[in-house]
Scaffold this motif. Structure first.
Motif, PDB file in Angstrom:
ATOM      1  N   ALA A 210     -10.922  -0.507  10.546  1.00 27.46           N
ATOM      2  CA  ALA A 210      -9.874  -1.304   9.865  1.00 27.46           C
ATOM      3  C   ALA A 210     -10.598  -2.401   9.085  1.00 27.46           C
ATOM      4  O   ALA A 210     -10.950  -3.451   9.632  1.00 27.46           O
ATOM      5  N   ASN A 211     -10.825  -2.124   7.822  1.00 26.18           N
ATOM      6  CA  ASN A 211     -11.652  -3.003   6.991  1.00 26.18           C
ATOM      7  C   ASN A 211     -11.236  -4.475   7.040  1.00 26.18           C
ATOM      8  O   ASN A 211     -12.078  -5.364   7.123  1.00 26.18           O
TER       9      ASN A 211
ATOM     10  N   ARG B 143     -18.777   2.454  -0.398  1.00 26.72           N
ATOM     11  CA  ARG B 143     -18.230   3.788  -0.664  1.00 26.72           C
ATOM     12  C   ARG B 143     -17.447   3.877  -1.967  1.00 26.72           C
ATOM     13  O   ARG B 143     -17.082   4.946  -2.402  1.00 26.72           O
TER      14      ARG B 143
ATOM     15  N   GLU C  50       0.821  -1.210   0.000  1.00 33.72           N
ATOM     16  CA  GLU C  50       0.000   0.000   0.000  1.00 33.72           C
ATOM     17  C   GLU C  50       0.856   1.262   0.000  1.00 33.72           C
ATOM     18  O   GLU C  50       0.493   2.262  -0.626  1.00 33.72           O
TER      19      GLU C  50
ATOM     20  N   ILE D 167      -0.158  -2.190   7.616  1.00 34.09           N
ATOM     21  CA  ILE D 167      -1.005  -1.666   8.705  1.00 34.09           C
ATOM     22  C   ILE D 167      -2.340  -1.254   8.094  1.00 34.09           C
ATOM     23  O   ILE D 167      -2.415  -0.284   7.339  1.00 34.09           O
ATOM     24  N   ASP D 168      -3.385  -1.978   8.391  1.00 32.12           N
ATOM     25  CA  ASP D 168      -4.726  -1.541   8.003  1.00 32.12           C
ATOM     26  C   ASP D 168      -5.361  -0.938   9.264  1.00 32.12           C
ATOM     27  O   ASP D 168      -5.348  -1.578  10.321  1.00 32.12           O
TER      28      ASP D 168
ATOM     29  N   ASP E  81      -6.582  -3.535   1.101  1.00 30.87           N
ATOM     30  CA  ASP E  81      -7.413  -3.597   2.321  1.00 30.87           C
ATOM     31  C   ASP E  81      -8.318  -4.829   2.357  1.00 30.87           C
ATOM     32  O   ASP E  81      -8.859  -5.163   3.412  1.00 30.87           O
TER      33      ASP E  81
ATOM     34  N   SER F 191      -4.562   2.554   9.893  1.00 30.89           N
ATOM     35  CA  SER F 191      -3.406   3.366  10.305  1.00 30.89           C
ATOM     36  C   SER F 191      -3.809   4.484  11.270  1.00 30.89           C
ATOM     37  O   SER F 191      -3.054   4.796  12.202  1.00 30.89           O
TER      38      SER F 191
ATOM     39  N   GLU G 138     -12.234  -6.102  10.190  1.00 34.04           N
ATOM     40  CA  GLU G 138     -13.688  -6.241  10.238  1.00 34.04           C
ATOM     41  C   GLU G 138     -14.144  -7.426   9.378  1.00 34.04           C
ATOM     42  O   GLU G 138     -15.045  -8.178   9.753  1.00 34.04           O
TER      43      GLU G 138
ATOM     44  N   HIS H 168     -18.920   0.166  13.007  1.00 38.07           N
ATOM     45  CA  HIS H 168     -17.835   0.559  12.117  1.00 38.07           C
ATOM     46  C   HIS H 168     -16.627   0.820  13.001  1.00 38.07           C
ATOM     47  O   HIS H 168     -16.663   1.679  13.863  1.00 38.07           O
TER      48      HIS H 168
ATOM     49  N   ASN I  91     -19.160   0.315   6.748  1.00 35.45           N
ATOM     50  CA  ASN I  91     -18.109   1.325   6.694  1.00 35.45           C
ATOM     51  C   ASN I  91     -18.685   2.578   6.036  1.00 35.45           C
ATOM     52  O   ASN I  91     -19.053   2.566   4.864  1.00 35.45           O
TER      53      ASN I  91
HETATM   54  C1  IPD Z   1      -8.338   2.169   5.853  1.00 36.08           C
HETATM   55  C2  IPD Z   1      -9.200   1.276   6.727  1.00 36.08           C
HETATM   56  C3  IPD Z   1     -10.527   1.942   7.001  1.00 36.08           C
HETATM   57  C4  IPD Z   1     -11.230   2.347   5.710  1.00 36.08           C
HETATM   58  C5  IPD Z   1     -10.337   3.183   4.806  1.00 36.08           C
HETATM   59  C6  IPD Z   1      -9.024   2.493   4.569  1.00 36.08           C
HETATM   60  P1  IPD Z   1      -5.693   2.089   5.926  1.00 36.08           P
HETATM   61  O1  IPD Z   1      -7.131   1.495   5.547  1.00 36.08           O
HETATM   62  O2  IPD Z   1      -9.412   0.015   6.143  1.00 36.08           O
HETATM   63  O3  IPD Z   1     -11.390   1.078   7.713  1.00 36.08           O
HETATM   64  O4  IPD Z   1     -12.356   3.118   6.052  1.00 36.08           O
HETATM   65  O5  IPD Z   1     -10.998   3.404   3.577  1.00 36.08           O
HETATM   66  O6  IPD Z   1      -8.200   3.379   3.828  1.00 36.08           O
HETATM   67  O7  IPD Z   1      -5.556   3.374   5.149  1.00 36.08           O
HETATM   68  O8  IPD Z   1      -5.691   2.330   7.384  1.00 36.08           O
HETATM   69  O9  IPD Z   1      -4.794   1.004   5.496  1.00 36.08           O
END
Ligand code: IPD
Ligand code: CA
Length: 266
Positions: A186-187, A206, A67, A87-88, A213, A90, A190, A183, A159
């Protein structure tokens, strides 16, 4: 060494290297905009470097799609792609909110449906979720399945970060009619929790989420018996490019999917 073992070891090393960093001033250091389009924070860089160093150390012949670091070719004869969100979540990690993870997946081709292995590690406590194609999904050595029974509390993960007013209007009936929408930020984690049966459906409409992710979550959700669909309710699939953005619905069964979809304003 099996691919799954490599991803698990890489995740363990991330956990070791970042567990004391989260929530500190040092975690936030700004390294400019990464390949995924967000600011790369020091904690992201430390975690990515951990994986890249390890893959180089064991001479794993692959192309890394990170990423932050972008596409890194570690071999001229790659066996496939390591899709890395080191890191998801962040923002949670930088602030010290204990909900963030690493997400590592391996794909043999340039598409989501070719993912063979995925590992998601909750970096606030080291708990690990993993799956390999046709071999089931696991959480700390225990096989996991999505929640098939009628739950005591129906939990709807949605989300909505950065959602447009149009999308919020579309989703509004869900917020009005369900008392337990969630929500966490961190997708990937989740998706793992959904796969473990802690939520009945998890929705992200969205059109913002990156491949990094969702890659590991893709195989974990499928191997746990979950349905994974795009916004048109077709099986989720896409290429692995940096431009690709996705909407998806992970549902435990057809009933909850139909029930929730009937709530969404067209
Ligand atoms: C984010 C997370 C978050 C989501 C964002 C992502 P990141 O990833 O998954 O839940 O709402 O769209 O960007 O940026 O922390 O790796
Ligand atoms: Ca990230």
């Amino acid at each position: 060494m099996e691919v799954l073992e490599i991803l698990r070891e890489a995740s363990n090393r991330i956990y070791k290297n970042v567990k004391d960093l989260a929530g500190t001033n040092d975690a936030a250091g700004d390294f400019g905009v990464g390949a995924g389009g967000d600011i790369s924070r020091n904690i992201d860089i430390v975690a990515e470097k951990t994986v890249l160093d390890y893959l180089k150390e064991i001479n794993f012949e692959c192309i890394v799609l990170g990423e932050e670091c972008g596409r890194v070719e570690l071999s001229k004869n790659p066996k496939g792609f390591v899709i890395m969100d080191a890191i998801d979540g962040s923002a949670n990690a930088v602030r010290g909110v204990p909900f963030f993870c690493s997400s590592l997946a391996f794909a043999t081709e340039n598409k989501l449906s070719s993912i063979t292995d995925g590992v998601i590690t909750n970096l606030s406590n080291g708990e690990m979720y993993w799956a390999s194609k046709n071999k089931g999904a696991f959480y700390n050595n225990k096989q996991i399945k999505v929640h098939k029974k009628d739950p005591i509390y129906k939990i709807v993960g949605i989300n909505t970060s950065g959602s447009s007013i149009e999308l919020m209007n579309k989703l509004h009936p869900i917020f009005e009619n369900y008392n337990h929408t969630r929500h966490f930020g961190a997708n990937a984690l989740e998706m793992a929790m959904f796969a473990r049966g802690l939520m009945d459906i998890f929705i992200d409409l969205r059109n913002k989420i990156r491949i990094q992710d969702i890659a590991a979550g893709y195989v974990i959700v499928k191997e746990a018996g979950g349905m994974l669909l795009d916004a048109n309710l077709n099986p989720l699939d896409t290429d692995l490019s940096y431009e690709t953005r996705v909407s998806f619905i992970a549902a435990a069964n057809q009933e909850i999917l139909d029930e929730i979809m009937s709530q969404i304003n067209s």
